[in-house]
Motif scaffolding. Structure first.
Motif, PDB file in Angstrom:
ATOM      1  N   ARG A  54     -10.870  -9.166  14.929  1.00 16.86           N
ATOM      2  CA  ARG A  54     -10.874 -10.417  15.680  1.00 16.86           C
ATOM      3  C   ARG A  54      -9.492 -10.679  16.297  1.00 16.86           C
ATOM      4  NH1 ARG A  54     -12.132 -13.974  11.731  1.00 16.86           N
ATOM      5  NH2 ARG A  54     -14.068 -12.877  11.397  1.00 16.86           N
ATOM      6  N   TYR A  55      -8.440 -10.444  15.516  1.00 17.91           N
ATOM      7  CA  TYR A  55      -7.076 -10.651  16.012  1.00 17.91           C
ATOM      8  C   TYR A  55      -6.785  -9.700  17.180  1.00 17.91           C
ATOM      9  CZ  TYR A  55      -1.996 -10.431  16.322  1.00 17.91           C
ATOM     10  OH  TYR A  55      -0.710 -10.430  16.794  1.00 17.91           O
ATOM     11  N   TYR A  56      -7.075  -8.425  16.966  1.00 13.96           N
ATOM     12  CA  TYR A  56      -6.836  -7.413  18.006  1.00 13.96           C
ATOM     13  C   TYR A  56      -7.583  -7.768  19.284  1.00 13.96           C
ATOM     14  CZ  TYR A  56      -7.317  -3.037  20.598  1.00 13.96           C
ATOM     15  OH  TYR A  56      -7.335  -2.100  21.594  1.00 13.96           O
ATOM     16  N   ASN A  57      -8.873  -8.086  19.162  1.00 10.19           N
ATOM     17  CA  ASN A  57      -9.677  -8.397  20.342  1.00 10.19           C
ATOM     18  C   ASN A  57      -9.181  -9.651  21.056  1.00 10.19           C
ATOM     19  OD1 ASN A  57     -11.307  -6.142  20.104  1.00 10.19           O
ATOM     20  ND2 ASN A  57     -12.894  -7.199  18.952  1.00 10.19           N
ATOM     21  N   GLY A  58      -8.669 -10.628  20.300  1.00 10.64           N
ATOM     22  CA  GLY A  58      -8.105 -11.830  20.913  1.00 10.64           C
ATOM     23  C   GLY A  58      -6.879 -11.509  21.753  1.00 10.64           C
ATOM     24  N   VAL A  59      -6.005 -10.665  21.229  1.00 10.71           N
ATOM     25  CA  VAL A  59      -4.802 -10.271  21.970  1.00 10.71           C
ATOM     26  C   VAL A  59      -5.190  -9.443  23.204  1.00 10.71           C
ATOM     27  CG1 VAL A  59      -2.661  -8.930  21.886  1.00 10.71           C
ATOM     28  CG2 VAL A  59      -3.293 -10.369  19.947  1.00 10.71           C
ATOM     29  N   VAL A  60      -6.144  -8.541  23.040  1.00  9.86           N
ATOM     30  CA  VAL A  60      -6.601  -7.715  24.163  1.00  9.86           C
ATOM     31  C   VAL A  60      -7.205  -8.594  25.260  1.00  9.86           C
ATOM     32  CG1 VAL A  60      -8.348  -6.008  24.855  1.00  9.86           C
ATOM     33  CG2 VAL A  60      -6.885  -5.576  22.887  1.00  9.86           C
ATOM     34  N   LYS A  61      -7.952  -9.609  24.865  1.00 12.75           N
ATOM     35  CA  LYS A  61      -8.541 -10.523  25.852  1.00 12.75           C
ATOM     36  C   LYS A  61      -7.436 -11.213  26.656  1.00 12.75           C
ATOM     37  CE  LYS A  61     -11.236 -14.730  26.318  1.00 12.75           C
ATOM     38  NZ  LYS A  61     -11.836 -15.858  25.620  1.00 12.75           N
ATOM     39  N   THR A  62      -6.414 -11.715  25.977  1.00 18.62           N
ATOM     40  CA  THR A  62      -5.295 -12.370  26.661  1.00 18.62           C
ATOM     41  C   THR A  62      -4.580 -11.392  27.593  1.00 18.62           C
ATOM     42  OG1 THR A  62      -5.011 -13.836  24.762  1.00 18.62           O
ATOM     43  CG2 THR A  62      -3.173 -13.688  26.287  1.00 18.62           C
ATOM     44  N   PHE A  63      -4.325 -10.181  27.093  1.00 19.55           N
ATOM     45  CA  PHE A  63      -3.646  -9.149  27.888  1.00 19.55           C
ATOM     46  C   PHE A  63      -4.454  -8.809  29.138  1.00 19.55           C
ATOM     47  CE2 PHE A  63      -2.916  -4.729  29.058  1.00 19.55           C
ATOM     48  CZ  PHE A  63      -1.526  -4.649  29.111  1.00 19.55           C
ATOM     49  N   ASN A  64      -5.751  -8.514  28.948  1.00 17.78           N
ATOM     50  CA  ASN A  64      -6.594  -8.111  30.075  1.00 17.78           C
ATOM     51  C   ASN A  64      -6.745  -9.233  31.103  1.00 17.78           C
ATOM     52  OD1 ASN A  64      -6.939  -5.578  28.991  1.00 17.78           O
ATOM     53  ND2 ASN A  64      -8.935  -6.003  28.126  1.00 17.78           N
ATOM     54  N   THR A  65      -6.854 -10.472  30.619  1.00 16.87           N
ATOM     55  CA  THR A  65      -6.965 -11.613  31.534  1.00 16.87           C
ATOM     56  C   THR A  65      -5.702 -11.753  32.359  1.00 16.87           C
ATOM     57  OG1 THR A  65      -8.448 -12.758  29.997  1.00 16.87           O
ATOM     58  CG2 THR A  65      -7.372 -14.100  31.669  1.00 16.87           C
ATOM     59  N   LYS A  66      -4.551 -11.683  31.689  1.00  9.55           N
ATOM     60  CA  LYS A  66      -3.268 -11.795  32.396  1.00  9.55           C
ATOM     61  C   LYS A  66      -3.111 -10.654  33.407  1.00  9.55           C
ATOM     62  CE  LYS A  66       1.640 -12.499  31.547  1.00  9.55           C
ATOM     63  NZ  LYS A  66       2.663 -12.792  30.556  1.00  9.55           N
ATOM     64  N   LEU A  67      -3.582  -9.483  33.038  1.00  7.15           N
ATOM     65  CA  LEU A  67      -3.475  -8.306  33.905  1.00  7.15           C
ATOM     66  C   LEU A  67      -4.307  -8.466  35.181  1.00  7.15           C
ATOM     67  CD1 LEU A  67      -2.099  -5.503  33.797  1.00  7.15           C
ATOM     68  CD2 LEU A  67      -4.196  -4.616  32.793  1.00  7.15           C
ATOM     69  N   GLN A  68      -5.340  -9.291  35.122  1.00  6.86           N
ATOM     70  CA  GLN A  68      -6.241  -9.440  36.263  1.00  6.86           C
ATOM     71  C   GLN A  68      -5.964 -10.682  37.108  1.00  6.86           C
ATOM     72  OE1 GLN A  68      -9.880  -9.261  34.008  1.00  6.86           O
ATOM     73  NE2 GLN A  68     -10.144  -7.079  34.413  1.00  6.86           N
ATOM     74  N   LEU A  69      -5.223 -11.636  36.550  1.00  4.52           N
ATOM     75  CA  LEU A  69      -4.975 -12.883  37.280  1.00  4.52           C
ATOM     76  C   LEU A  69      -3.794 -12.755  38.233  1.00  4.52           C
ATOM     77  CD1 LEU A  69      -5.487 -15.583  34.492  1.00  4.52           C
ATOM     78  CD2 LEU A  69      -7.048 -14.987  36.338  1.00  4.52           C
ATOM     79  N   PHE A  70      -3.934 -13.363  39.415  1.00  4.39           N
ATOM     80  CA  PHE A  70      -2.845 -13.419  40.383  1.00  4.39           C
ATOM     81  C   PHE A  70      -1.910 -14.553  39.985  1.00  4.39           C
ATOM     82  CE2 PHE A  70      -0.947 -14.994  44.284  1.00  4.39           C
ATOM     83  CZ  PHE A  70      -0.445 -13.831  44.830  1.00  4.39           C
ATOM     84  N   PRO A  71      -0.613 -14.407  40.084  1.00  7.50           N
ATOM     85  CA  PRO A  71       0.160 -13.303  40.618  1.00  7.50           C
ATOM     86  C   PRO A  71       0.632 -12.310  39.552  1.00  7.50           C
ATOM     87  CG  PRO A  71       1.596 -15.185  40.403  1.00  7.50           C
ATOM     88  CD  PRO A  71       0.226 -15.614  39.921  1.00  7.50           C
ATOM     89  N   ALA A  72       0.286 -12.557  38.275  1.00  7.72           N
ATOM     90  CA  ALA A  72       0.755 -11.659  37.210  1.00  7.72           C
ATOM     91  C   ALA A  72       0.255 -10.237  37.404  1.00  7.72           C
ATOM     92  CB  ALA A  72       0.317 -12.190  35.842  1.00  7.72           C
ATOM     93  N   ASN A  73      -0.904 -10.088  38.074  1.00  7.94           N
ATOM     94  CA  ASN A  73      -1.443  -8.734  38.298  1.00  7.94           C
ATOM     95  C   ASN A  73      -0.510  -7.881  39.159  1.00  7.94           C
ATOM     96  OD1 ASN A  73      -1.939 -10.104  40.689  1.00  7.94           O
ATOM     97  ND2 ASN A  73      -3.985  -9.260  40.956  1.00  7.94           N
ATOM     98  N   ILE A  74       0.343  -8.511  39.963  1.00  5.27           N
ATOM     99  CA  ILE A  74       1.312  -7.766  40.769  1.00  5.27           C
ATOM    100  C   ILE A  74       2.304  -7.053  39.847  1.00  5.27           C
ATOM    101  CG2 ILE A  74       3.182  -7.971  42.465  1.00  5.27           C
ATOM    102  CD1 ILE A  74       1.657 -10.471  43.549  1.00  5.27           C
ATOM    103  N   VAL A  75       2.792  -7.811  38.847  1.00  2.00           N
ATOM    104  CA  VAL A  75       3.740  -7.231  37.883  1.00  2.00           C
ATOM    105  C   VAL A  75       3.033  -6.176  37.040  1.00  2.00           C
ATOM    106  CG1 VAL A  75       5.282  -7.712  35.943  1.00  2.00           C
ATOM    107  CG2 VAL A  75       5.092  -9.361  37.813  1.00  2.00           C
ATOM    108  N   GLY A  76       1.849  -6.528  36.512  1.00  4.52           N
ATOM    109  CA  GLY A  76       1.099  -5.606  35.650  1.00  4.52           C
ATOM    110  C   GLY A  76       0.741  -4.314  36.354  1.00  4.52           C
ATOM    111  N   GLY A  77       0.428  -4.410  37.652  1.00  5.55           N
ATOM    112  CA  GLY A  77       0.065  -3.224  38.417  1.00  5.55           C
ATOM    113  C   GLY A  77       1.216  -2.250  38.613  1.00  5.55           C
ATOM    114  N   ARG A  78       2.432  -2.729  38.448  1.00  9.34           N
ATOM    115  CA  ARG A  78       3.604  -1.874  38.647  1.00  9.34           C
ATOM    116  C   ARG A  78       4.228  -1.407  37.333  1.00  9.34           C
ATOM    117  NH1 ARG A  78       4.701  -2.019  43.934  1.00  9.34           N
ATOM    118  NH2 ARG A  78       4.166  -3.853  45.133  1.00  9.34           N
ATOM    119  N   MET A  79       3.541  -1.639  36.225  1.00  6.18           N
ATOM    120  CA  MET A  79       4.132  -1.303  34.927  1.00  6.18           C
ATOM    121  C   MET A  79       3.705   0.059  34.390  1.00  6.18           C
ATOM    122  SD  MET A  79       4.347  -4.988  33.020  1.00  6.18           S
ATOM    123  CE  MET A  79       5.215  -4.327  31.618  1.00  6.18           C
TER     124      MET A  79
END
Length: 201
Positions: A151-176
């Protein structure tokens, strides 16, 4: 005089524009660094969560040989079931990626469920075996902790994946780079698999 006044006003405007541009550049750089650090922090938390899952999976793996040995004396006719549990355990130990670990964990959970069903139906005398009851209680505790770690792992992954897909953070994530792509959830295969291994009789 008018000419010098216009020049000093132009200089002031130039300074103000320069300051505004500098502040904007600093703000963008600070946001970029903060966003990048946020991705790094979330990835590290996900790796910590996965490491915790690994700890409980290892505890589960280590418990299985003792459980099998305890039952062997009673359940001589369940050799095929016991072999499936041991084979599933051995495959789980060798899993490396999240996907392999998920598949192996699901396979092991299914094998353990079959194992406990066969044992509970055919060998009621195991109810009195203290060693078996202790192993059963340990496995139940591990299953609870494993569920919490998932549950903990999946919660963190959900936050990570959401941030990775939301603008403008996806610009930074796409270059990492490749290490910062969408992460998989540690999921169970089916509704049947979503239940803990039943270890009580």
């Amino acid at each position: 005089m008018l000419h010098s006044l216009l020049m000093s006003t132009g200089a002031i405007v130039g300074i103000v524009v320069g300051i505004v541009v500098l502040v904007l550049v600093i703000a963008i750089v600070a946001w970029w660094i903060s966003t990048r650090n946020g991705f790094v922090r979330l990835k590290n938390q996900a790796e910590e969560g996965l490491a915790t899952i690994d700890v409980y999976l290892k505890k589960r793996f280590d418990l299985i040989p003792n459980l099998v040995e305890t039952v062997k004396g009673y359940a001589k006719h369940e050799s095929e079931t016991l072999e499936k549990v041991v084979a599933a355990r051995n495959l789980s130990v060798g899993a490396k990626t999240v996907e392999e670990k998920m598949a192996a964990a699901n396979n092991l959970t299914s094998s353990l469920r079959t194992f406990f069903t066969a044992v509970s139906e055919n060998y009621p005398q195991l109810h009195a075996n203290t060693n078996f009851l202790d192993l059963q209680a340990q496995l139940k505790g591990i299953e609870t902790e494993l569920e919490s770690a998932r549950r903990y792992y999946n919660g963190v992954v959900k936050t990570f994946n959401t941030k990775l897909q939301l603008f403008p953070a996806n610009i930074v994530g796409g270059r990492m780079g490749e290490d910062y792509k969408k992460m998989p959830y540690f999921e169970l295969d089916s509704m049947e698999e979503r239940q803990n291994v039943k270890v009580s009789f």
